[in-house]
Write a protein that holds these residues in place. Structure first.
Motif, PDB file in Angstrom:
ATOM      1  N   ALA A  69       0.796  -1.342  -0.045  1.00 26.65           N
ATOM      2  CA  ALA A  69       0.058   0.076   0.147  1.00 26.65           C
ATOM      3  C   ALA A  69       0.862   1.323   0.216  1.00 26.65           C
ATOM      4  CB  ALA A  69      -0.929  -0.011   1.186  1.00 26.65           C
ATOM      5  N   GLY A  70       0.557   2.049  -0.450  1.00 30.50           N
ATOM      6  CA  GLY A  70       1.042   3.587  -0.792  1.00 30.50           C
ATOM      7  C   GLY A  70       2.329   3.476  -1.780  1.00 30.50           C
ATOM      8  N   ARG A  71       2.957   4.736  -1.381  1.00 29.10           N
ATOM      9  CA  ARG A  71       4.227   5.186  -2.339  1.00 29.10           C
ATOM     10  C   ARG A  71       5.323   4.184  -1.934  1.00 29.10           C
ATOM     11  NH1 ARG A  71       4.154  10.387  -4.719  1.00 29.10           N
ATOM     12  NH2 ARG A  71       2.304  11.390  -4.316  1.00 29.10           N
ATOM     13  N   ALA A  72       5.463   3.789  -0.630  1.00 33.00           N
ATOM     14  CA  ALA A  72       6.371   2.588  -0.228  1.00 33.00           C
ATOM     15  C   ALA A  72       6.372   1.241  -0.485  1.00 33.00           C
ATOM     16  CB  ALA A  72       6.662   2.849   1.149  1.00 33.00           C
ATOM     17  N   ALA A  73       5.164   1.097  -1.525  1.00 33.02           N
ATOM     18  CA  ALA A  73       5.075  -0.538  -1.721  1.00 33.02           C
ATOM     19  C   ALA A  73       6.215  -1.095  -2.444  1.00 33.02           C
ATOM     20  CB  ALA A  73       3.924  -0.523  -2.749  1.00 33.02           C
ATOM     21  N   GLY A  74       6.350  -2.259  -1.857  1.00 29.44           N
ATOM     22  CA  GLY A  74       7.653  -3.127  -2.524  1.00 29.44           C
ATOM     23  C   GLY A  74       8.189  -4.243  -1.430  1.00 29.44           C
ATOM     24  N   VAL A  75       9.131  -4.878  -1.613  1.00 32.96           N
ATOM     25  CA  VAL A  75       9.727  -5.806  -0.962  1.00 32.96           C
ATOM     26  C   VAL A  75      11.027  -5.588  -0.442  1.00 32.96           C
ATOM     27  CG1 VAL A  75      10.253  -8.281  -0.835  1.00 32.96           C
ATOM     28  CG2 VAL A  75       8.448  -7.685  -2.304  1.00 32.96           C
ATOM     29  N   ARG A  76      11.191  -5.688   0.942  1.00 35.41           N
ATOM     30  CA  ARG A  76      12.443  -5.239   1.304  1.00 35.41           C
ATOM     31  C   ARG A  76      12.989  -6.118   2.358  1.00 35.41           C
ATOM     32  NH1 ARG A  76      13.916  -1.000   5.679  1.00 35.41           N
ATOM     33  NH2 ARG A  76      11.836  -1.343   6.337  1.00 35.41           N
ATOM     34  N   LEU A  77      14.425  -6.518   2.241  1.00 35.21           N
ATOM     35  CA  LEU A  77      14.838  -7.216   3.176  1.00 35.21           C
ATOM     36  C   LEU A  77      15.661  -6.515   4.420  1.00 35.21           C
ATOM     37  CD1 LEU A  77      16.899  -9.932   1.051  1.00 35.21           C
ATOM     38  CD2 LEU A  77      14.681 -10.202   2.280  1.00 35.21           C
ATOM     39  N   LYS A  78      15.463  -6.974   5.456  1.00 37.82           N
ATOM     40  CA  LYS A  78      15.728  -6.297   6.626  1.00 37.82           C
ATOM     41  C   LYS A  78      16.555  -7.528   7.580  1.00 37.82           C
ATOM     42  CE  LYS A  78      13.751  -3.959  10.697  1.00 37.82           C
ATOM     43  NZ  LYS A  78      12.319  -3.605  11.336  1.00 37.82           N
ATOM     44  N   GLY A  79      17.752  -7.016   8.071  1.00 35.51           N
ATOM     45  CA  GLY A  79      18.377  -7.870   8.818  1.00 35.51           C
ATOM     46  C   GLY A  79      18.868  -7.172   9.979  1.00 35.51           C
ATOM     47  N   GLY A  80      19.241  -7.595  11.329  1.00 38.07           N
ATOM     48  CA  GLY A  80      19.614  -7.059  12.436  1.00 38.07           C
ATOM     49  C   GLY A  80      20.001  -8.099  13.240  1.00 38.07           C
ATOM     50  N   ARG A  81      20.652  -7.596  14.464  1.00 37.83           N
ATOM     51  CA  ARG A  81      21.358  -8.350  15.460  1.00 37.83           C
ATOM     52  C   ARG A  81      21.399  -7.689  16.494  1.00 37.83           C
ATOM     53  NH1 ARG A  81      25.031 -12.933  16.282  1.00 37.83           N
ATOM     54  NH2 ARG A  81      24.368 -13.449  18.299  1.00 37.83           N
ATOM     55  N   ASN A  82      21.136  -8.193  17.823  1.00 31.35           N
ATOM     56  CA  ASN A  82      21.458  -7.515  19.003  1.00 31.35           C
ATOM     57  C   ASN A  82      22.764  -7.742  19.560  1.00 31.35           C
ATOM     58  OD1 ASN A  82      18.690  -6.387  19.103  1.00 31.35           O
ATOM     59  ND2 ASN A  82      17.941  -8.181  20.252  1.00 31.35           N
ATOM     60  N   SER A  83      23.174  -6.733  20.009  1.00 33.47           N
ATOM     61  CA  SER A  83      24.615  -7.026  20.637  1.00 33.47           C
ATOM     62  C   SER A  83      24.566  -6.705  22.317  1.00 33.47           C
ATOM     63  CB  SER A  83      25.917  -6.300  19.991  1.00 33.47           C
ATOM     64  OG  SER A  83      25.521  -4.894  19.929  1.00 33.47           O
ATOM     65  N   THR A  84      25.702  -6.583  22.814  1.00 35.40           N
ATOM     66  CA  THR A  84      25.558  -6.231  24.249  1.00 35.40           C
ATOM     67  C   THR A  84      24.945  -4.845  24.555  1.00 35.40           C
ATOM     68  OG1 THR A  84      27.420  -7.603  24.486  1.00 35.40           O
ATOM     69  CG2 THR A  84      27.122  -6.514  26.310  1.00 35.40           C
ATOM     70  N   GLY A  85      25.299  -3.702  23.921  1.00 32.96           N
ATOM     71  CA  GLY A  85      25.145  -2.458  24.018  1.00 32.96           C
ATOM     72  C   GLY A  85      23.674  -2.083  23.341  1.00 32.96           C
ATOM     73  N   GLY A  86      23.226  -3.205  22.820  1.00 38.80           N
ATOM     74  CA  GLY A  86      21.791  -2.644  21.947  1.00 38.80           C
ATOM     75  C   GLY A  86      21.864  -3.064  20.528  1.00 38.80           C
ATOM     76  N   ARG A  87      21.111  -2.738  19.703  1.00 36.92           N
ATOM     77  CA  ARG A  87      20.986  -3.057  18.366  1.00 36.92           C
ATOM     78  C   ARG A  87      22.312  -2.767  17.711  1.00 36.92           C
ATOM     79  NH1 ARG A  87      17.905  -6.829  16.450  1.00 36.92           N
ATOM     80  NH2 ARG A  87      17.041  -6.318  14.467  1.00 36.92           N
TER      81      ARG A  87
END
Length: 150
Positions: A69-87
Motif C-alpha cells: 500500500a502507498g508509495r512505499a509499496a515493495g519488498v525489502r529485506l531487513k537484517g538485524g542483530r542485538n549486541s551487548t550495548g543494544g542493536r
C-alpha cells in the motif's frame, strides 16, 4: 508480466483481497531460506575470522518486509542483530565499516573503526535470481486471480 503498481490499483477493488494478499506474501517469502543461506555464506567467507566477527554476523536474523500500500509499496529485506550495548548497525557493517573495542580494553575511549569487505548483505540478495523470479511470478499470479474474479 505484471507490475506492483497495477496490482495495488486492482487489489483495492477486489472482494477476495485478503486471500490474494496472503497467497502473494507466501509466494514472495518462498525463496527467503536460500537468500538467508547466501547471506550467511558471504558473511562467513568475507568478514574477518579473527575475533569471530564472521560467525557472529552470519547469525543475523533476516526477514522480508512486504508492503502493498502507498508509495512505499515493495519488498525489502531487513537484517538485524542485538549486541551487548543494544542493536548493532548492520547497514554500516554492510558498507564496510565496523566499530570494535581494542583487544582487552572495554572503556569508551578504547573503541576504533575498522574497514572490512563491504556487501556481505546486499550483494548476495542481488545475486539470487530465484528471488526476483518468485516475486514476478507471485505478482503475475495475483493479477491473474484478480482479473479472473476469483
Amino acid at each position: 508480466m505484471g507490475t506492483l503498481d497495477a496490482l495495488i490499483r486492482d487489489i483495492r477493488k477486489f472482494d477476495g483481497r485478503k486471500e490474494v494478499v496472503k497467497q502473494l506474501r507466501k509466494e514472495i517469502r518462498q525463496p527467503l531460506p536460500s537468500v538467508r543461506k547466501a547471506i550467511k555464506r558471504r558473511a562467513l567467507d568475507s568478514l574477518p575470522k579473527r575475533g569471530g566477527l564472521n560467525v557472529w554476523v552470519s547469525q543475523t536474523k533476516v526477514t522480508a518486509v512486504i508492503k502493498l500500500a502507498g508509495r512505499a509499496a515493495g519488498v525489502r529485506l531487513k537484517g538485524g542483530r542485538n549486541s551487548t550495548g543494544g542493536r548493532s548497525d548492520m547497514r554500516r557493517l554492510d558498507r564496510g565499516r565496523v566499530r570494535a573495542p581494542s583487544w582487552g580494553h572495554r572503556t569508551a575511549a578504547s573503541w576504533h573503526s575498522q574497514n572490512v569487505t563491504p556487501g556481505f548483505f546486499t550483494e548476495p540478495t542481488a545475486e539470487v535470481d530465484q528471488w526476483r523470479t518468485a516475486c514476478l511470478k507471485a505478482l503475475d499470479n495475483a493479477l491473474e486471480v484478480i482479473r479472473r474474479g476469483r
